[in-house]
Scaffold this motif. Structure first.
Motif, short mmCIF file in Angstrom:
data_model
loop_
_atom_site.label_atom_id
_atom_site.label_comp_id
_atom_site.label_asym_id
_atom_site.label_seq_id
_atom_site.Cartn_x
_atom_site.Cartn_y
_atom_site.Cartn_z
N ARG A 22 1.94 -8.09 2.10
CA ARG A 22 2.83 -6.99 1.71
C ARG A 22 1.99 -5.72 1.59
O ARG A 22 0.98 -5.71 0.90
CB ARG A 22 3.54 -7.27 0.39
CG ARG A 22 4.43 -6.10 -0.06
CD ARG A 22 5.20 -6.40 -1.33
NE ARG A 22 6.14 -7.49 -1.14
CZ ARG A 22 7.35 -7.37 -0.59
NH1 ARG A 22 7.77 -6.19 -0.17
NH2 ARG A 22 8.14 -8.42 -0.49
N ILE A 23 2.45 -4.66 2.25
CA ILE A 23 1.77 -3.38 2.20
C ILE A 23 2.67 -2.42 1.42
O ILE A 23 3.84 -2.22 1.77
CB ILE A 23 1.50 -2.81 3.61
CG1 ILE A 23 0.53 -3.71 4.39
CG2 ILE A 23 0.89 -1.43 3.52
CD1 ILE A 23 1.21 -4.77 5.14
N VAL A 24 2.12 -1.85 0.36
CA VAL A 24 2.84 -0.87 -0.45
C VAL A 24 2.01 0.40 -0.49
O VAL A 24 0.82 0.36 -0.79
CB VAL A 24 3.10 -1.38 -1.88
CG1 VAL A 24 3.78 -0.31 -2.73
CG2 VAL A 24 3.93 -2.66 -1.86
N VAL A 25 2.64 1.53 -0.17
CA VAL A 25 1.98 2.84 -0.23
C VAL A 25 2.78 3.72 -1.17
O VAL A 25 4.00 3.84 -1.03
CB VAL A 25 1.89 3.50 1.16
CG1 VAL A 25 1.23 4.86 1.06
CG2 VAL A 25 1.13 2.60 2.13
N LYS A 26 2.08 4.31 -2.14
CA LYS A 26 2.72 5.20 -3.11
C LYS A 26 2.08 6.59 -3.04
O LYS A 26 0.85 6.69 -3.02
CB LYS A 26 2.59 4.67 -4.53
CG LYS A 26 3.35 3.39 -4.77
CD LYS A 26 3.21 2.94 -6.21
CE LYS A 26 3.98 1.65 -6.44
NZ LYS A 26 3.84 1.19 -7.83
N VAL A 27 2.92 7.61 -3.03
CA VAL A 27 2.48 9.00 -3.11
C VAL A 27 3.17 9.60 -4.32
O VAL A 27 4.41 9.57 -4.40
CB VAL A 27 2.83 9.78 -1.83
CG1 VAL A 27 2.46 11.25 -1.97
CG2 VAL A 27 2.14 9.17 -0.61
#
Length: 97
Positions: A22-27
């Protein structure tokens, strides 16, 4: 405003029993990517605004247990030349002398 179009890349887990990642990217604490990919995938496309930092977390699971790795990636001023990236040192073997 300029944007950086690129990829998140990583070295795959050496474990043979991984069933997914699972790839999660937060900005700015907002999820901009949340995707499950197969164990053989080691990159996903991503576009970020200039002068932005993003938290990238990749979690691998074998169906029972999970392990995560995370890092912060930064996109600076895109009107300037861009530096090289991914400078690292990988140990391939240990030699006793």
């Amino acid at each position: 405003m300029k944007r950086a179009q690129g990829r998140i890349r990583w070295d795959l887990s050496p474990s043979s029993d991984i069933v997914n990642q699972r790839i999660v990217v937060k900005v700015f604490d907002e999820e901009v990517l949340n995707s499950v990919v197969s164990p053989s995938v080691n990159e996903v496309p991503l576009t970020l605004d200039e002068n932005t930092q993003a938290l990238v977390e990749i979690t691998v699971t074998d169906g029972t247990f999970s392990k995560s790795a995370s890092t912060v990636v930064s996109v600076g001023d895109l009107s300037e030349p861009q530096a090289v990236s991914n400078i690292n040192f990988q140990i391939d073997a240990v030699i006793d002398e």
